[in-house]
Design an enzyme around this catalytic site. Sequence first.
Site, PDB file in Angstrom:
ATOM      1  N   ASP A   1      -4.894   3.453  -1.418  1.00 40.27           N
ATOM      2  CA  ASP A   1      -5.921   3.726  -0.397  1.00 40.27           C
ATOM      3  C   ASP A   1      -6.506   5.110  -0.590  1.00 40.27           C
ATOM      4  O   ASP A   1      -5.815   6.115  -0.384  1.00 40.27           O
ATOM      5  CB  ASP A   1      -5.296   3.622   0.997  1.00 40.27           C
TER       6      ASP A   1
ATOM      7  N   MET B   1     -10.750  -6.127   6.428  1.00 35.96           N
ATOM      8  CA  MET B   1      -9.893  -5.151   7.111  1.00 35.96           C
ATOM      9  C   MET B   1      -9.441  -5.745   8.446  1.00 35.96           C
ATOM     10  O   MET B   1     -10.256  -6.241   9.229  1.00 35.96           O
ATOM     11  CB  MET B   1     -10.654  -3.854   7.394  1.00 35.96           C
TER      12      MET B   1
ATOM     13  N   GLY C   1       1.542  -1.920   4.217  1.00 32.10           N
ATOM     14  CA  GLY C   1       1.978  -0.551   3.962  1.00 32.10           C
ATOM     15  C   GLY C   1       3.207  -0.178   4.763  1.00 32.10           C
ATOM     16  O   GLY C   1       4.334  -0.241   4.274  1.00 32.10           O
TER      17      GLY C   1
ATOM     18  N   HIS D   1      -8.649   0.869  -3.301  1.00 31.60           N
ATOM     19  CA  HIS D   1      -9.509   0.602  -2.140  1.00 31.60           C
ATOM     20  C   HIS D   1     -10.199   1.915  -1.774  1.00 31.60           C
ATOM     21  O   HIS D   1      -9.562   2.840  -1.268  1.00 31.60           O
ATOM     22  CB  HIS D   1      -8.615   0.066  -1.004  1.00 31.60           C
TER      23      HIS D   1
ATOM     24  N   MET E   1      -9.049   7.960   0.569  1.00 35.67           N
ATOM     25  CA  MET E   1      -9.780   8.387   1.779  1.00 35.67           C
ATOM     26  C   MET E   1     -10.286   9.807   1.599  1.00 35.67           C
ATOM     27  O   MET E   1      -9.552  10.660   1.095  1.00 35.67           O
ATOM     28  CB  MET E   1      -8.843   8.349   2.983  1.00 35.67           C
TER      29      MET E   1
ATOM     30  N   HIS F   1      -1.446  -1.350  -4.113  1.00 37.16           N
ATOM     31  CA  HIS F   1      -2.691  -1.046  -3.405  1.00 37.16           C
ATOM     32  C   HIS F   1      -2.761   0.462  -3.154  1.00 37.16           C
ATOM     33  O   HIS F   1      -1.852   1.051  -2.556  1.00 37.16           O
ATOM     34  CB  HIS F   1      -2.691  -1.822  -2.080  1.00 37.16           C
TER      35      HIS F   1
ATOM     36  N   ASP G   1      -5.980  -6.660   4.898  1.00 28.77           N
ATOM     37  CA  ASP G   1      -5.406  -5.317   4.842  1.00 28.77           C
ATOM     38  C   ASP G   1      -5.386  -4.676   6.229  1.00 28.77           C
ATOM     39  O   ASP G   1      -6.439  -4.455   6.828  1.00 28.77           O
ATOM     40  CB  ASP G   1      -6.278  -4.482   3.882  1.00 28.77           C
ATOM     41  N   GLY G   2      -4.187  -4.363   6.699  1.00 33.84           N
ATOM     42  CA  GLY G   2      -4.057  -3.612   7.948  1.00 33.84           C
ATOM     43  C   GLY G   2      -3.141  -4.286   8.957  1.00 33.84           C
ATOM     44  O   GLY G   2      -3.437  -5.384   9.419  1.00 33.84           O
TER      45      GLY G   2
ATOM     46  N   MET H   1     -12.300   4.254   0.339  1.00 36.50           N
ATOM     47  CA  MET H   1     -12.857   4.516   1.674  1.00 36.50           C
ATOM     48  C   MET H   1     -13.480   5.903   1.606  1.00 36.50           C
ATOM     49  O   MET H   1     -12.978   6.873   2.211  1.00 36.50           O
ATOM     50  CB  MET H   1     -11.731   4.460   2.726  1.00 36.50           C
TER      51      MET H   1
ATOM     52  N   SER I   1       0.861  -1.197   0.000  1.00 37.04           N
ATOM     53  CA  SER I   1       0.000   0.000   0.000  1.00 37.04           C
ATOM     54  C   SER I   1       0.888   1.234   0.000  1.00 37.04           C
ATOM     55  O   SER I   1       1.680   1.440   0.932  1.00 37.04           O
ATOM     56  CB  SER I   1      -0.885   0.005   1.248  1.00 37.04           C
TER      57      SER I   1
ATOM     58  N   GLY J   1      -0.090   2.013   9.401  1.00 38.47           N
ATOM     59  CA  GLY J   1       0.739   1.814  10.592  1.00 38.47           C
ATOM     60  C   GLY J   1      -0.006   1.450  11.856  1.00 38.47           C
ATOM     61  O   GLY J   1       0.538   1.581  12.952  1.00 38.47           O
TER      62      GLY J   1
HETATM   63  C1  DX5 Z   1      -6.092   1.466   6.109  1.00 39.74           C
HETATM   64  C2  DX5 Z   1      -5.691   1.104   4.693  1.00 39.74           C
HETATM   65  C3  DX5 Z   1      -4.595   0.095   4.595  1.00 39.74           C
HETATM   66  C4  DX5 Z   1      -3.347   0.487   5.276  1.00 39.74           C
HETATM   67  C5  DX5 Z   1      -2.340  -0.617   5.212  1.00 39.74           C
HETATM   68  O1  DX5 Z   1      -7.180   2.295   6.092  1.00 39.74           O
HETATM   69  O2  DX5 Z   1      -6.775   0.554   3.990  1.00 39.74           O
HETATM   70  O3  DX5 Z   1      -4.349  -0.278   3.243  1.00 39.74           O
HETATM   71  O4  DX5 Z   1      -2.792   1.639   4.727  1.00 39.74           O
HETATM   72  O5  DX5 Z   1      -1.230  -0.138   5.817  1.00 39.74           O
HETATM   73  P1  DX5 Z   1      -0.560  -0.819   7.076  1.00 39.74           P
HETATM   74  O6  DX5 Z   1       0.039  -2.088   6.531  1.00 39.74           O
HETATM   75  O7  DX5 Z   1       0.443   0.203   7.449  1.00 39.74           O
HETATM   76  O8  DX5 Z   1      -1.588  -1.079   8.121  1.00 39.74           O
HETATM   77 ZN    ZN Z   2      -6.369  -0.483   1.970  1.00 39.20          ZN
END
Ligand code: DX5
Ligand code: ZN
Length: 219
Positions: free
Chosen positions: A34, A136, A196, A65, A36, A32, A174-175, A67, A7, A144
């Site tokens: 993200d 998730m 990520g 992804h 937001m 990936h 993911d996460g 969000m 990510s 992080g």
């Molecule tokens: C969270 C994201 C993830 C996240 C993954 O909202 O959807 O993709 O950035 O990152 P890490 O691996 O740092 O949790």
């Molecule tokens: Zn994600």
Amino acid sequence: MRLLCPSILSADFLNLGEEIKIIEESGADIIHCDIMDGHFVPNISFGPDVVSAVNKISKLPLDVHLMIEKPELYIDKFIDAGADMISVHFENNYHLNRIISQIKLRNCKTGIVLNPATPVSLLDDVLGIADYILLMSVNPGFGGQKFIPAVLNKIRQLRKVIDDRKLNVKIQIDGGINLDNIGVVCDAGADMIVAGASIFKAGDKKSVIQQMKEFISKK
Ligand code: DX5
Ligand code: ZN
């Protein structure tokens, strides 16, 4: 075959091109992205222009992804920008079948995302229409964060349902994935692993990716 999906949320945006080159050369399978909007999640990341810039410099498939509120308004923009896969959250879609059809009409792979508190059983009637389910393992919004171990049972449950129904649906997780928990996540039944911070905040990204790939290629 399992796939590793770094990510770029935790990448150094001033050097995004270089960061992507490193992960590509190290063996990443999918990028990936993200997205937001500060409404569905309490953070703002980036939009279609960044996805389009990434698409210009990378040959890897782009996994977007979403969000965001009202994702149906932005699907076409992200596909025009180069998205190969788009996932939307179960929690903010009253017309899930409609948005999945909208994505499929553009020949893009489609995923349905569940937050950690949303049970797998709610997918019963829509499992067959998705290409992948994204579980998730943190509450979405930030990179992080710490992996929520209760999600392991959800992976196992979903794996069983998919296998029992002989569906061609992949499980993405993911996460909070890192070198300490990637093995157990794979054993539970995940097919696509998003990571990520554990990759982009590492001193040696190449070594982390290569070690992750060793885990995910084990049976
Ligand atoms: C969270 C994201 C993830 C996240 C993954 O909202 O959807 O993709 O950035 O990152 P890490 O691996 O740092 O949790
Ligand atoms: Zn994600």
